[in-house]
Design an enzyme around this catalytic site. Structure first.
Site, PDB file in Angstrom:
ATOM      1  N   ASP A 261       0.815  -1.212   0.000  1.00  0.00           N
ATOM      2  CA  ASP A 261       0.000   0.000   0.000  1.00  0.00           C
ATOM      3  C   ASP A 261       0.854   1.271   0.000  1.00  0.00           C
ATOM      4  OD1 ASP A 261      -1.530  -2.222   0.721  1.00  0.00           O
ATOM      5  OD2 ASP A 261      -2.844  -1.109   2.042  1.00  0.00           O
TER       6      ASP A 261
ATOM      7  N   CYS B 209      -4.282  -5.674  -3.085  1.00  0.00           N
ATOM      8  CA  CYS B 209      -3.140  -6.580  -2.985  1.00  0.00           C
ATOM      9  C   CYS B 209      -3.303  -7.934  -3.672  1.00  0.00           C
ATOM     10  CB  CYS B 209      -2.753  -6.785  -1.528  1.00  0.00           C
ATOM     11  SG  CYS B 209      -4.103  -7.209  -0.423  1.00  0.00           S
TER      12      CYS B 209
END
Length: 537
Positions: A15, A53
């Site tokens: 992230d 992700c």
């Protein structure tokens, strides 16, 4: 004799948009990352294939776009208790020839370790890694073997920006001054929002220290000069309109590569890089032929790609389908569900302090200007000039002056979707049913043993999988009836046995040897273990 091929080290962050000093951010405290960039090459035009992700990591480990192999919904392996009607959990089942690219490295003699996150949309097969877990490290490799080692610091994850304070004293102070933080113009500029972003700066600084420790271990072992080091992130930062979205805030990532003697120190390459290129790049560096089915390309050499591509599909409880194409200047997005709001129900995302501020201010009719973008109605298409509009707030899709550019991107998106066989067009329940016939996950067939040796005189040996007595020299072939399955084997007993990737017949020396084997295929349950005892005389 030591192997002269390069060792390869990946440090993958989570992230993370490149809020690093070497990318020009004045608030960054990233001395180790900055030093690495000064010793290698920085790629400012690097992008993930998804803004979240699991689909991104699915693409990285296979070299295949997630919508091409059924790994595009976030996530496949979760059961959503609030929406039990969904077809999850399941695992993505790619075509039988698709492997984790690390198998090709292992077959070429590389020792491959992952410490420790996977999140591939399928359980990592036993054949993917020599070690996969908290103890995975190049230091455990056999003497002289080249290594491919992956470390996955998780401190920069979206959840690291949450306010975890208890009581009425407010959140704990951050080392980064919230008043010095600049919020993107499409997010609320409040103290609570700035505190959240300040935490991200602190988390990046903490991850920088982890990077320094890992690089220090490389130096201690005398390996820095023959090890190529990659820094990258699975997608952009976990802010609203960043994570989960194919805007640049959600897919633009840091990418730094240091390869002593091969890459110019302190270099900056403006070429477009997609994270689907990571696996092919490593294979090329290791001298391993790149399978033709892989959809990425090496980015340290060869022809520069003209476009990068990204996708957004279901996130947790809420379905969506957005596809994006970007060149060095323009970004095109197609909203396949223009009737949907930008902000759908995603409870996990709603825990973010900035998201909470957005909802609060929206309810109070207090958002201003670009802060209202995520509450507006979608349009079927979006086109942005990222050179003049870095935050992608001025949609040019309806501007006649950009009609030619719009047409070019429309055609390129449709060409790419045809090329990869985009499974986003297939309802998830139908796709999951194909992966799990009758609602059951398929299992790989157990391997069989096929000895290639004369039966020892007077011995009750068999040319089957049951072992027996054989005359030297003795070779044992392994076979699995499941199409595309890989086989792992060991001659060790116990739960700590080292499982090797089967690539050629096993050569047995004189004596008594027990061979154990398991078969694996991505998306299938691992086979039952086969076991046989061979006496070679």
């Amino acid at each position: 004799m030591s192997d002269s091929r390069p060792n390869i080290l990946w440090i993958s962050l989570e992230d993370t948009t490149p809020r690093f000093g070497c990318y020009g951010d004045p608030l960054a405290r990233t001395p180790n990352l900055d030093r690495l960039a000064s010793q290698g090459v920085r790629f400012p035009n690097a992008f993930s294939t998804a803004g979240v992700c699991a689909p991104s990591r699915c693409a990285v480990i296979t070299g295949m776009y997630a919508p091409s192999i059924g790994g595009h919904h976030m996530r496949t392996g979760h059961t959503n208790r609030a929406t039990p009607e969904m077809p999850t959990p399941y695992e993505a089942v790619p075509p039988p020839y698709v492997k984790c690219f690390t198998e090709y490295l292992r077959a070429a003699g590389y020792y491959c370790t992952n410490n420790q996150k996977t999140d591939y949309q399928f359980k990592p097969p036993l054949t993917a890694w020599d070690e996969c877990g908290g103890n995975g490290h190049w230091r455990n490799r056999p003497d002289g073997a080249p290594f491919f080692a992956v470390f996955n610091p998780t401190g920069t994850h979206e959840s690291g920006m949450w306010d975890r304070s208890k009581g009425s004293d407010g959140p704990p102070p951050t080392e980064t001054d919230p008043d010095a933080v600049t919020m993107p113009p499409y997010l609320p500029d409040t103290l609570k929002a700035r505190q959240a972003l300040a935490r991200q700066y602190d988390n990046i600084a903490a991850s920088d220290r982890i990077v320094g420790r890992i690089l220090g271990e490389l130096e201690e072992d005398g390996l820095a000069e023959n090890t190529a080091v990659f820094i990258w992130s699975d997608h952009g930062e976990g802010l609203p309109r960043g994570k989960r979205w194919p805007y640049d805030a959600g897919i633009r990532i840091p990418c730094i590569v240091r390869w002593p003697g091969r890459l110019e120190a302190g270099g900056v390459s403006q070429r477009l890089v997609s994270m689907i290129d990571l696996g092919p790049t490593v294979l090329s560096m290791a001298g391993v032929s790149i399978p033709r089915h892989m959809q990425g390309q090496p980015f340290l050499e060869g022809e520069e790609r003209a476009y990068i591509y990204a996708a957004r599909d279901r996130h947790d409880e809420s379905y969506d389908m957005v596809r994006a194409v970007r060149d060095r200047r323009f970004k095109y997005l197609r909203n396949f569900y223009p009737d949907l709001p930008y902000l759908m129900w995603i409870p996990y995302r709603n825990r973010h302090p900035v998201m909470q501020e957005m909802w609060r201010l929206h309810a109070e009719n207090a958002l201003e200007g670009d802060q209202r973008l995520m509450f507006e109605r979608r349009t079927p298409e979006e086109l942005y000039d990222t050179e003049s509009d870095r935050y992608e707030t001025r949609n040019l899709a309806g501007d006649p002056a950009h009609a030619e550019t719009l047409g070019r991107f429309r055609a390129e998106l449709e060409r790419w979707q045809r090329e990869i066989g985009d499974l986003g067009h297939v309802p998830e329940d139908q796709m999951a049913a194909r992966f799990r016939p009758g609602g059951m996950q398929r299992q790989a067939a157990a391997p069989v043993f096929a000895p290639i040796a004369p039966i020892a005189p007077g011995a009750p040996g068999r040319e089957t999988s049951e072992g027996g007595s054989y005359s030297a020299p003795c070779l044992i072939q392994l076979h699995c009836a499941t199409q595309g399955a890989s086989i792992a084997y060991t001659t060790e007993e116990g739960g700590d046995a080292r499982w090797r990737l089967y690539t050629e017949p096993i050569r047995l020396t004189k004596g008594d040897t027990i061979v154990r084997a398991k078969a694996c295929r991505i998306g299938y349950r691992e086979s039952a273990e086969s076991r046989a005892e061979f006496l070679v005389e």
